[in-house]
Design an enzyme around this catalytic site. Structure first.
Site, PDB file in Angstrom:
ATOM      1  N   CYS A 142       0.820  -0.831   0.494  1.00 51.95           N
ATOM      2  CA  CYS A 142       0.021  -0.170   0.321  1.00 51.95           C
ATOM      3  C   CYS A 142       0.459   1.268  -0.291  1.00 51.95           C
ATOM      4  O   CYS A 142       1.552   1.245   0.365  1.00 51.95           O
ATOM      5  CB  CYS A 142      -1.172  -0.312   1.407  1.00 51.95           C
ATOM      6  SG  CYS A 142      -1.594   1.412   1.485  1.00 51.95           S
ATOM      7  N   GLU A 177      -0.540   2.313   9.138  1.00 53.13           N
ATOM      8  CA  GLU A 177      -1.848   2.752   9.412  1.00 53.13           C
ATOM      9  C   GLU A 177      -1.809   3.181  11.546  1.00 53.13           C
ATOM     10  O   GLU A 177      -0.610   2.954  12.273  1.00 53.13           O
ATOM     11  CB  GLU A 177      -3.227   2.174   9.911  1.00 53.13           C
ATOM     12  CG  GLU A 177      -3.814   2.049   8.457  1.00 53.13           C
ATOM     13  CD  GLU A 177      -3.147   1.067   8.015  1.00 53.13           C
ATOM     14  OE1 GLU A 177      -1.616   0.090   8.087  1.00 53.13           O
ATOM     15  OE2 GLU A 177      -3.232   0.924   6.817  1.00 53.13           O
ATOM     16  N   TYR A 189      -9.446  -0.440  -4.656  1.00 52.25           N
ATOM     17  CA  TYR A 189      -8.980  -1.723  -4.488  1.00 52.25           C
ATOM     18  C   TYR A 189      -8.894  -2.199  -5.503  1.00 52.25           C
ATOM     19  O   TYR A 189      -8.180  -3.419  -5.181  1.00 52.25           O
ATOM     20  CB  TYR A 189     -10.385  -1.911  -3.304  1.00 52.25           C
ATOM     21  CG  TYR A 189      -9.563  -1.794  -2.070  1.00 52.25           C
ATOM     22  CD1 TYR A 189      -9.474  -0.093  -1.699  1.00 52.25           C
ATOM     23  CD2 TYR A 189      -9.105  -2.469  -1.163  1.00 52.25           C
ATOM     24  CE1 TYR A 189      -9.093   0.194  -0.667  1.00 52.25           C
ATOM     25  CE2 TYR A 189      -9.037  -1.967   1.050  1.00 52.25           C
ATOM     26  CZ  TYR A 189      -9.196  -0.992   0.623  1.00 52.25           C
ATOM     27  OH  TYR A 189      -8.238  -0.343   1.900  1.00 52.25           O
ATOM     28  N   HIS A 226     -12.593   5.464  -3.373  1.00 53.08           N
ATOM     29  CA  HIS A 226     -11.738   4.492  -2.463  1.00 53.08           C
ATOM     30  C   HIS A 226     -11.902   3.148  -2.897  1.00 53.08           C
ATOM     31  O   HIS A 226     -11.376   2.493  -2.813  1.00 53.08           O
ATOM     32  CB  HIS A 226     -11.548   4.932  -1.124  1.00 53.08           C
ATOM     33  CG  HIS A 226     -10.330   4.816  -0.458  1.00 53.08           C
ATOM     34  ND1 HIS A 226      -9.180   5.380  -1.234  1.00 53.08           N
ATOM     35  CD2 HIS A 226     -10.067   3.573   0.597  1.00 53.08           C
ATOM     36  CE1 HIS A 226      -8.062   4.433  -0.632  1.00 53.08           C
ATOM     37  NE2 HIS A 226      -8.426   3.219   0.035  1.00 53.08           N
ATOM     38  N   CYS A 274      -3.333   7.729  -1.579  1.00 58.67           N
ATOM     39  CA  CYS A 274      -4.423   7.466  -2.317  1.00 58.67           C
ATOM     40  C   CYS A 274      -6.368   8.040  -1.548  1.00 58.67           C
ATOM     41  O   CYS A 274      -7.038   8.288  -1.926  1.00 58.67           O
ATOM     42  CB  CYS A 274      -5.883   6.139  -3.422  1.00 58.67           C
ATOM     43  SG  CYS A 274      -4.192   5.029  -3.359  1.00 58.67           S
ATOM     44  N   CYS A 327      -5.275  -1.450  -6.861  1.00 59.19           N
ATOM     45  CA  CYS A 327      -3.793  -1.327  -6.417  1.00 59.19           C
ATOM     46  C   CYS A 327      -3.557  -2.548  -5.786  1.00 59.19           C
ATOM     47  O   CYS A 327      -2.650  -2.642  -5.715  1.00 59.19           O
ATOM     48  CB  CYS A 327      -3.822  -0.738  -5.072  1.00 59.19           C
ATOM     49  SG  CYS A 327      -5.234  -0.747  -3.203  1.00 59.19           S
ATOM     50  N   THR A 334      -4.602   5.711   7.217  1.00 57.16           N
ATOM     51  CA  THR A 334      -3.140   5.327   6.358  1.00 57.16           C
ATOM     52  C   THR A 334      -2.502   5.915   6.312  1.00 57.16           C
ATOM     53  O   THR A 334      -2.955   7.375   5.864  1.00 57.16           O
ATOM     54  CB  THR A 334      -3.850   4.239   5.297  1.00 57.16           C
ATOM     55  OG1 THR A 334      -4.564   3.427   5.432  1.00 57.16           O
ATOM     56  CG2 THR A 334      -3.038   4.013   4.397  1.00 57.16           C
ATOM     57  N   GLU A 379      -6.396  -5.873   6.536  1.00 59.06           N
ATOM     58  CA  GLU A 379      -6.356  -4.461   5.718  1.00 59.06           C
ATOM     59  C   GLU A 379      -7.035  -4.334   4.213  1.00 59.06           C
ATOM     60  O   GLU A 379      -8.807  -3.406   4.129  1.00 59.06           O
ATOM     61  CB  GLU A 379      -4.825  -3.859   5.249  1.00 59.06           C
ATOM     62  CG  GLU A 379      -5.255  -2.828   5.016  1.00 59.06           C
ATOM     63  CD  GLU A 379      -5.428  -2.000   2.988  1.00 59.06           C
ATOM     64  OE1 GLU A 379      -6.792  -1.830   3.633  1.00 59.06           O
ATOM     65  OE2 GLU A 379      -5.386  -3.245   2.685  1.00 59.06           O
TER      66      GLU A 379
HETATM   67 FE1  SF4 Z   1      -3.345   2.015   0.314  1.00 55.39          FE
HETATM   68 FE2  SF4 Z   1      -5.564   1.347  -2.057  1.00 55.39          FE
HETATM   69 FE3  SF4 Z   1      -5.754   1.985   0.256  1.00 55.39          FE
HETATM   70 FE4  SF4 Z   1      -4.645   2.899  -1.592  1.00 55.39          FE
HETATM   71  S1  SF4 Z   1      -6.444   2.372  -2.093  1.00 55.39           S
HETATM   72  S2  SF4 Z   1      -4.660   3.634   0.305  1.00 55.39           S
HETATM   73  S3  SF4 Z   1      -2.954   2.105  -2.099  1.00 55.39           S
HETATM   74  S4  SF4 Z   1      -5.168   0.400   0.508  1.00 55.39           S
END
Ligand code: SF4
Length: 481
Positions: free
Chosen positions: A98, A256, A295, A291, A102, A298, A189, A442
């Site tokens: 991660c 985190e 996922y 958001h 984002c 990423c 995060t 997570e």
């Molecule tokens: Fe982390 Fe993925 Fe969330 Fe970006 S979208 S903060 S890489 S978990």
């Protein structure tokens, strides 16, 4: 735009109050528990300077016309959203974990759109304040963390009925020139290595909860803000040194923290919602939709690295040509690409919001995240299956380096002839880290727990319209023939 090195230097000019394992850290960014996450975020800055990746990593600001990092850009078209997902997959591939930025990106888009709509409905002046703040964020290429999740106390009670009213962040004072906030946000995060914290409410609020409807920007070193960095699976290894046992230099998940706001004064220029509870739910939903779609980008990038590591380990084990192993690898590919397709699909079907930025299709975005809560576990299970029990029993670096047993361990842990035992250990440690409890939890709870997506999915699916379709196609209500 800053380079990775400039980003790290800029952090070191800040003086946040950071705690880890009971101690206040004087130099948090150099601490072995935190440094890997700083390094990962720095990759997002460096990649923006690579001409090869300019199309996905950078954008032209609609506020200033200047070239900016895509991490500070508003989603000004479907193309922007698709490029964002491509960016997330790219950085996921480059870091295998991660990269944190984002949350702030989705936070600025949520605040941009909702401040516009609050102003339109109530005649407030939040949007122009936010525009000014965002221009600074873009120009200075600052990293912002999104702080939404409150600690919540008794979850059967709303914020204002908790035994301790501070269990949700709220306004405890209104002074000339600003508001005072108190409470704690958790699982945040990348917070410790961000310049700015975007505080947002965690749920929609009726009039009696108006003081909990607060959105604002707080510098990470604001007086009254404490940052407590959380523990992760196997984190003590990082303090033993930077050997193979630590996995990659980029750490596991996003680093985190829990943020404790003890009567933090926030000047008006940084306050973007202060009591408009009827818009708090909209802010949460917008943020969550963007958001949750992420996922599929990423996690696909991370899974690309995990898949590569699993295939390489199978090669070292001498099993990669086995049809059963090939089939398991194929299943991993299927799961990863399904998530990616959903993220691209939710972006392709985006709609324009009144403030001008574009919102992903919420049904598809929530479906992406729901799939992630399952598929990341399934992908991890397959990696465990192919990798074998060694993923949880491999002896330590110290044993491999021991004068007495190191040679024996290298002999007995050798893989296929010609392969390196050290490389085999690195593969094992990467897979171990990326399928650890921290990583899986997570994937399950980040961007909202599974049930949160199911609520939106049911709401968005328009079952009544589907029932109408069924009635028409099946010919219901036309009587017996
Ligand atoms: Fe982390 Fe993925 Fe969330 Fe970006 S979208 S903060 S890489 S978990």
């Amino acid at each position: 735009m800053m380079t990775g090195r400039e980003y790290v230097e800029s952090l070191k000019k800040m003086t946040p109050r950071v705690f880890y394992k009971g101690k206040r850290l004087d130099r948090p960014y150099d601490h072995p528990a935190i440094a890997p996450h700083v390094k990962t975020a720095a990759v997002t800055y460096d990649l923006a300077h690579d001409p090869k990746h300019a199309d996905v990593m950078t954008a032209t600001s609609n506020l200033t016309g200047e070239k900016i990092s895509r991490f500070t850009h508003l989603f000004w078209s479907v193309d922007d959203l698709v490029r964002k997902i491509a960016m997330l997959r790219l950085i996921g591939q480059e870091t295998g974990t991660c990269f944190q930025r984002c949350v702030g990106l989705d936070g600025i888009n949520a605040l941009w759109s909702v401040t516009f709509e609050v102003d339109r409905a109530k005649g407030t002046g939040y949007h122009s304040r936010f525009r000014t703040f965002l221009k600074t964020l873009q120009r200075e290429d600052l990293m912002s963390a999104g702080a939404m999740t409150d600690v919540k106390g008794d979850r059967s009670l709303p914020p204002w009925q908790q035994a301790d009213p501070d269990l949700y962040v709220h306004i405890v004072g209104r002074k000339p020139g600003g508001v005072v906030i108190r409470g704690a946000k958790t699982h945040i995060t990348g917070a410790v290595n961000s310049h700015e914290i975007l505080v947002m409410p965690t749920l929609g609020l009726p009039p009696e909860g108006a003081d909990y409807a607060v959105a604002c920007a707080v510098p990470i070193d604001a007086p009254g803000l404490s940052v407590v960095f959380g523990r992760q699976s196997n984190d003590a290894r990082k303090e033993e040194g930077s050997g193979v046992d630590c996995g990659t230099p980029f750490g596991v998940v996003g680093g985190e923290s829990t943020l404790i706001f003890e009567d933090v004064f926030v000047p008006d220029a940084r306050v973007f919602m202060a009591g408009e509870g009827d818009f708090a739910g909209l802010l949460v939903d917008r943020f969550a939709a963007w958001h949750r779609a992420n996922y599929g980008g990423c996690k696909a990038g991370n899974a690309d690295v995990l898949l590569g590591a699993t295939a390489l380990l199978a090669e070292v084990h001498g099993t990669v040509k086995n049809t059963v192993v090939k089939d398991k690898l194929t299943e991993m590919i299927h799961l990863v690409e399904t998530n990616f397709a959903g993220a691209i699909g939710s972006s392709a079907l985006a709609t324009k919001l009144p403030a001008g930025n574009w919102l992903v299709d919420p049904l598809l975005a929530n479906t992406v995240k729901q799939n992630v809560t399952r598929f990341v576990y399934q992908v991890a299970r397959l990696a465990h299956d192919i990798g074998g029990g060694i993923l949880s029993t491999l002896p330590s670096d110290a044993d491999f380096e021991s004068d007495e047993v190191g040679g024996l361990l290298k002999k007995y842990f050798a893989g296929k002839a010609g392969s390196s035992t050290d490389d085999k250990r690195k593969l094992i440690r990467y897979i171990e880290g990326m399928t650890s409890v921290s990583t899986l939890v997570e994937a399950l709870h980040g961007a909202g727990s599974p049930q949160a997506q199911r609520i939106v999915m049911l709401r968005q699916a328009r079952l009544e319209e589907k029932a109408k379709l069924a009635r028409k196609v099946i010919g219901l209500g036309k009587g017996e023939k």
